[in-house]
Design an enzyme around this catalytic site. Structure first.
Site, PDB file in Angstrom:
ATOM      1  N   HIS A 242      -7.987   2.500 -10.654  1.00  0.00           N
ATOM      2  CA  HIS A 242      -8.023   1.128 -11.168  1.00  0.00           C
ATOM      3  C   HIS A 242      -9.266   0.400 -10.669  1.00  0.00           C
ATOM      4  CE1 HIS A 242      -7.020  -0.469  -7.196  1.00  0.00           C
ATOM      5  NE2 HIS A 242      -6.115   0.509  -7.106  1.00  0.00           N
TER       6      HIS A 242
ATOM      7  N   THR B 189      -9.660  -4.853  -6.819  1.00  0.00           N
ATOM      8  CA  THR B 189      -8.707  -5.964  -6.814  1.00  0.00           C
ATOM      9  C   THR B 189      -9.147  -7.040  -5.826  1.00  0.00           C
ATOM     10  OG1 THR B 189      -7.315  -5.098  -5.043  1.00  0.00           O
ATOM     11  CG2 THR B 189      -6.841  -4.319  -7.290  1.00  0.00           C
TER      12      THR B 189
ATOM     13  N   ASN C 278      -8.761  -5.645  -2.482  1.00  0.00           N
ATOM     14  CA  ASN C 278      -9.847  -4.737  -2.119  1.00  0.00           C
ATOM     15  C   ASN C 278     -11.009  -5.514  -1.497  1.00  0.00           C
ATOM     16  OD1 ASN C 278      -9.378  -2.620  -5.024  1.00  0.00           O
ATOM     17  ND2 ASN C 278      -8.738  -2.216  -2.930  1.00  0.00           N
TER      18      ASN C 278
ATOM     19  N   ARG D  16      -2.187  -3.553 -11.046  1.00  0.00           N
ATOM     20  CA  ARG D  16      -3.631  -3.306 -11.076  1.00  0.00           C
ATOM     21  C   ARG D  16      -3.977  -2.101 -11.945  1.00  0.00           C
ATOM     22  NH1 ARG D  16      -1.409  -2.291  -6.009  1.00  0.00           N
ATOM     23  NH2 ARG D  16      -1.890  -0.316  -4.954  1.00  0.00           N
TER      24      ARG D  16
ATOM     25  N   GLU E 275       0.846   4.155  -5.664  1.00  0.00           N
ATOM     26  CA  GLU E 275       0.133   4.446  -4.421  1.00  0.00           C
ATOM     27  C   GLU E 275       1.147   4.776  -3.331  1.00  0.00           C
ATOM     28  OE1 GLU E 275      -2.149   5.597  -2.551  1.00  0.00           O
ATOM     29  OE2 GLU E 275      -3.736   4.134  -2.997  1.00  0.00           O
TER      30      GLU E 275
ATOM     31  N   ASN F  93       3.352   4.352  -0.167  1.00  0.00           N
ATOM     32  CA  ASN F  93       3.978   3.155   0.411  1.00  0.00           C
ATOM     33  C   ASN F  93       3.491   3.016   1.850  1.00  0.00           C
ATOM     34  OD1 ASN F  93       5.605   1.159   1.431  1.00  0.00           O
ATOM     35  ND2 ASN F  93       7.494   1.968   0.577  1.00  0.00           N
ATOM     36  N   MET F  94       2.817   1.932   2.133  1.00  0.00           N
ATOM     37  CA  MET F  94       2.220   1.733   3.452  1.00  0.00           C
ATOM     38  C   MET F  94       3.125   0.988   4.423  1.00  0.00           C
ATOM     39  SD  MET F  94      -1.662   1.080   2.249  1.00  0.00           S
ATOM     40  CE  MET F  94      -2.465   2.255   1.160  1.00  0.00           C
TER      41      MET F  94
ATOM     42  N   ARG G 165      -6.958   6.259  11.980  1.00  0.00           N
ATOM     43  CA  ARG G 165      -7.631   7.531  11.681  1.00  0.00           C
ATOM     44  C   ARG G 165      -6.613   8.651  11.456  1.00  0.00           C
ATOM     45  NH1 ARG G 165     -11.066   5.481  15.850  1.00  0.00           N
ATOM     46  NH2 ARG G 165     -12.978   4.621  14.933  1.00  0.00           N
TER      47      ARG G 165
END
Length: 199
Positions: free
Chosen positions: A8, A11, A14, A57, A78, A80-81, A101
């Site tokens: 995409h 955004t 972003n 998005r 995406e 899932n954070m 990291r």
């Protein structure tokens, strides 16, 4: 048969280097331009089938490139954070550099987040199901993590060896008679890829 993955456009999150995951953020003016600019390349590739993540998005990008009726596929969301959703990359690097990291390498999962290996399995099964439904080229409008997962499961490239796909760029896998796919293109756009953009 080609699997064309389009990330995409950029955004608003972003721009702020915020991790989005399952949260939604509208395309920025630059993101709208990225989607508009890549439209001609998509037209040349002329995919027969088009699907998109069901997050806003990706849907907005799909509409801009000329596919307002693309099939929405929630399994292409995406990763899932979890509790990291909305966090800014610079803050994570300052306060949790080792965990960030490790997360990038697929060896750490944020609290309430999705495990990298479970995510890869979700993406593998979903993309394979769609690719082999029909013997024709497939375009999927997705996210950077989905592209990295596809490179991992189809090409055995670990996530730490991949830069995030720049918004509005194309990655292409070429499937030859159900054999292992070959990477035809990665991070291809109408401008120089941005190595500093957040997911």
């Amino acid at each position: 048969m080609r699997l064309i993955l389009l990330r995409h456009g950029e955004t608003l999150w972003n721009i702020e280097s915020r991790l989005q995951g399952h949260a939604n953020s509208c395309l920025s003016p630059k993101g709208i331009n990225q989607a508009t600019t890549i439209k001609s390349s998509i037209k040349l590739l002329s995919p027969s089938r088009v699907i998109t993540s069901d997050l806003g998005r990706a849907i907005q990008t799909s509409e801009i490139i000329g596919y307002p009726d693309s099939i929405k596929e929630p399994l292409l969301r995406e990763i899932n954070m979890g509790e990291w959703t909305g966090f800014r990359k610079p803050e994570l690097l300052k306060n949790n550099a080792d965990k960030y990291r490790s997360w990038r390498a697929g060896t750490y999962t944020p609290p309430k987040g999705e495990n990298w290996f479970d995510f890869c399995e979700r993406i593998k099964m979903t993309l394979q199901n769609w690719v082999f439904k029909d013997d024709s080229d497939l375009l999927a409008v997705v996210h950077s993590g989905v592209i990295r997962a596809a490179c991992n499961v189809f090409l055995n490239i670990s996530p730490e060896f991949l830069l995030p796909a720049t918004p509005g760029t194309i990655t292409i896998f070429n499937f030859d008679s159900n054999k292992s796919p070959k990477l035809e293109a990665y991070n291809i756009g109408s401008y120089i890829p941005d190595r500093n953009v957040a997911d």
